[in-house]
Write a protein that holds these residues in place. Structure first.
Motif, PDB file in Angstrom:
ATOM      1  N   TRP A   8       0.833  -1.205   0.000  1.00 23.57           N
ATOM      2  CA  TRP A   8       0.000   0.000   0.000  1.00 23.57           C
ATOM      3  C   TRP A   8       0.870   1.259   0.000  1.00 23.57           C
ATOM      4  N   GLY A   9       1.845   1.319   0.899  1.00 24.70           N
ATOM      5  CA  GLY A   9       2.726   2.487   0.954  1.00 24.70           C
ATOM      6  C   GLY A   9       3.506   2.682  -0.331  1.00 24.70           C
ATOM      7  N   GLU A  10       4.051   1.603  -0.879  1.00 26.57           N
ATOM      8  CA  GLU A  10       4.831   1.692  -2.114  1.00 26.57           C
ATOM      9  C   GLU A  10       3.970   2.126  -3.293  1.00 26.57           C
ATOM     10  N   THR A  11       2.740   1.627  -3.338  1.00 22.33           N
ATOM     11  CA  THR A  11       1.846   1.975  -4.443  1.00 22.33           C
ATOM     12  C   THR A  11       1.468   3.445  -4.396  1.00 22.33           C
ATOM     13  N   LEU A  12       1.218   3.972  -3.200  1.00 24.99           N
ATOM     14  CA  LEU A  12       0.889   5.388  -3.082  1.00 24.99           C
ATOM     15  C   LEU A  12       2.059   6.270  -3.481  1.00 24.99           C
ATOM     16  N   VAL A  13       3.259   5.861  -3.115  1.00 26.29           N
ATOM     17  CA  VAL A  13       4.456   6.610  -3.522  1.00 26.29           C
ATOM     18  C   VAL A  13       4.527   6.700  -5.038  1.00 26.29           C
ATOM     19  N   ASP A  14       4.287   5.579  -5.687  1.00 21.59           N
ATOM     20  CA  ASP A  14       4.328   5.539  -7.145  1.00 21.59           C
ATOM     21  C   ASP A  14       3.213   6.383  -7.759  1.00 21.59           C
ATOM     22  N   LEU A 142      -4.176  -6.028  -3.616  1.00 21.46           N
ATOM     23  CA  LEU A 142      -4.093  -4.787  -2.849  1.00 21.46           C
ATOM     24  C   LEU A 142      -3.545  -3.657  -3.706  1.00 21.46           C
ATOM     25  N   ALA A 143      -2.486  -3.907  -4.447  1.00 21.39           N
ATOM     26  CA  ALA A 143      -1.900  -2.873  -5.300  1.00 21.39           C
ATOM     27  C   ALA A 143      -2.891  -2.418  -6.364  1.00 21.39           C
ATOM     28  N   ALA A 144      -3.558  -3.374  -7.006  1.00 18.09           N
ATOM     29  CA  ALA A 144      -4.519  -3.036  -8.054  1.00 18.09           C
ATOM     30  C   ALA A 144      -5.715  -2.280  -7.492  1.00 18.09           C
ATOM     31  N   ALA A 145      -6.185  -2.683  -6.316  1.00 16.67           N
ATOM     32  CA  ALA A 145      -7.332  -2.017  -5.690  1.00 16.67           C
ATOM     33  C   ALA A 145      -6.974  -0.594  -5.273  1.00 16.67           C
ATOM     34  N   THR A 146      -5.755  -0.402  -4.790  1.00 16.25           N
ATOM     35  CA  THR A 146      -5.306   0.943  -4.403  1.00 16.25           C
ATOM     36  C   THR A 146      -5.292   1.867  -5.610  1.00 16.25           C
ATOM     37  N   ARG A 159      -9.598  -2.399   3.147  1.00 11.04           N
ATOM     38  CA  ARG A 159      -9.100  -3.167   4.293  1.00 11.04           C
ATOM     39  C   ARG A 159      -7.665  -3.627   4.000  1.00 11.04           C
ATOM     40  N   VAL A 160      -6.734  -3.246   4.870  1.00 12.51           N
ATOM     41  CA  VAL A 160      -5.315  -3.539   4.656  1.00 12.51           C
ATOM     42  C   VAL A 160      -4.800  -4.396   5.809  1.00 12.51           C
ATOM     43  N   ALA A 161      -4.338  -5.593   5.491  1.00 12.68           N
ATOM     44  CA  ALA A 161      -3.844  -6.500   6.521  1.00 12.68           C
ATOM     45  C   ALA A 161      -2.399  -6.160   6.907  1.00 12.68           C
TER      46      ALA A 161
END
Length: 312
Positions: A8-14, A142-146, A159-161
Motif C-alpha cells: 500500500w505504501g509503495e503503491t501510493l508513492v508511485d 491490494l496494489a490493483a485495488a489501491t 481493508r489492509v492486513a
C-alpha cells in the motif's frame, strides 16, 4: 511474499509521482501503516495530525474539496469506530473523494491486542451509503485495488492486513469493480471468502480434497458494490459456506445471505467467522485456531458440517 501494508505504501508513492492530487493524512501510525514511505518520498503532501482521528477525517475532507484525493492512514478500528461520525457526515453524505485505508484490520494485528482488533468493519462500512468496500486477498490485489481507488470518484474503504499471506493472484491481476473470482472448481460444496482469509481458504480447499471433498472456491474482493448476479451464477446445488476474518453478523456471510434470500433459489448459508462476542488478545496462530479460521480449522469445520448431513 510482501505484506499488504508495505505494498500500500509503495503503491501510493508511485501514484503520487505522477498524480499531484494524491495526499496522505496520518494518525500517528505511519511507521506501522507504512505511510512513512509516502512521507519520505512526498513530504509536501503528507500531513501528520497525531492521535486525532476525527480531526484527520475533517482535514481529509477539506483537502478533497480543493481537488486533492487524500488517503486516511491509521488502524482500521480507529476509523470505523472512533472516527465514524465525521466519516458518516463529511465523507459518506457528501460523496467526498476521501480514501480510507483501514490498516491492521481483522483479527490479527501483531501485539496490539483486542482493543485494536476490528472485526466489525465490513458491517459498518457496507451500511454506509455510497461507500465502496474492498478487502483484497493478497499483495497483487491490494496494489490493483489501491490504484483503482485513487482514480475512483467517491469514498472508498480499503481493508489492509498487517502481515504477508501466500499469494492468491500474480502480477497479471487486474481489478474489476464488483467482480467475483472462481479460484477452483468442485462439486461437493461451495466456499466463499474475502480478504486475506481467502489465502487460508485456498489451503483449506487442498486439505478437503485430500479427504475426498471437492470444493468450489469463490473469492469476493469487493463487498460493495458487488455483481450479485455473477456470484449467484457461480453457486451450485449443495452446501454453501462463507468464511471471513470478521463477525458472522453483517459481513460477507450476511451479504451472501441477503443475495440468496431474494433469488429464485434461496439457500441456507453456513457462516464461518467470529461469533457474536468480543475477541481476545493473543498470538496470530493461536487466534486463528481459536476462532476456527486457520486452514486446518476451516477444513475441519466444513467436514463436520458435511458429516452431519448439511446439504441445503
Amino acid at each position: 511474499m510482501k505484506a499488504q501494508r508495505n505494498v500500500w505504501g509503495e503503491t501510493l508513492v508511485d501514484l503520487a509521482s505522477t498524480d499531484p492530487r494524491v495526499a496522505v493524512v496520518d494518525g500517528d501510525l505511519a511507521n506501522s501503516t507504512k505511510a512513512d514511505l509516502f512521507a519520505e518520498a512526498h513530504p509536501d503532501r503528507f500531513i501528520e495530525v497525531g492521535i486525532a482521528e476525527q480531526n484527520m477525517v475533517g482535514i481529509a475532507f477539506g483537502l478533497s474539496m480543493v481537488g486533492y484525493r487524500p488517503w486516511l492512514s491509521t488502524f482500521g478500528v480507529f476509523l470505523t469506530h472512533r472516527a465514524l461520525d465525521p466519516i458518516r457526515m463529511l465523507v459518506s453524505q457528501t460523496g467526498a473523494n476521501v480514501k480510507i485505508a483501514g490498516a491492521y484490520s481483522g483479527l490479527l494485528n501483531g501485539g496490539s491486542g483486542k482493543t485494536h482488533q476490528d472485526v466489525e468493519d465490513f458491517a459498518i462500512m457496507r451500511a454506509m451509503p455510497g461507500m465502496a468496500v474492498i478487502a483484497p486477498a493478497d499483495e497483487f490485489e491490494l496494489a490493483a485495488a489501491t490504484r483503482w481507488a485513487a482514480e475512483h470518484d467517491g469514498p472508498v474503504y480499503l481493508r489492509v492486513a498487517r502481515d504477508a499471506v501466500a499469494p492468491v493472484f500474480d502480477e497479471r491481476y487486474r481489478f474489476e469493480v464488483g467482480a467475483v473470482h472462481l479460484l477452483r472448481d468442485g462439486a461437493d460444496a461451495t466456499i466463499i471468502s474475502t480478504g486475506v482469509q481467502t489465502s487460508r481458504v485456498v489451503e483449506a480447499a487442498g486439505l478437503l480434497e485430500r479427504q475426498g471433498v471437492s470444493a468450489r472456491l469463490i473469492h469476493v474482493p469487493m463487498l460493495k458494490p458487488l455483481d450479485g448476479g455473477s456470484l449467484l451464477a457461480l453457486l451450485q446445488p449443495g452446501p454453501v459456506f462463507t468464511v471471513e476474518e470478521h463477525s458472522v453478523i453483517g459481513g460477507l456471510g450476511g451479504l451472501v445471505a441477503e443475495l440468496t434470500s431474494s433469488s429464485d433459489v434461496p439457500r441456507t448459508i453456513h457462516r464461518l467467522g467470529l461469533a457474536d462476542g468480543w475477541s481476545e488478545s493473543g498470538p496470530a496462530e493461536f487466534l486463528l485456531d481459536k476462532y476456527g479460521l486457520s486452514a486446518d480449522r476451516v477444513a475441519g469445520r466444513i467436514l463436520e458440517r458435511l458429516a452431519v448431513g448439511v446439504l441445503s
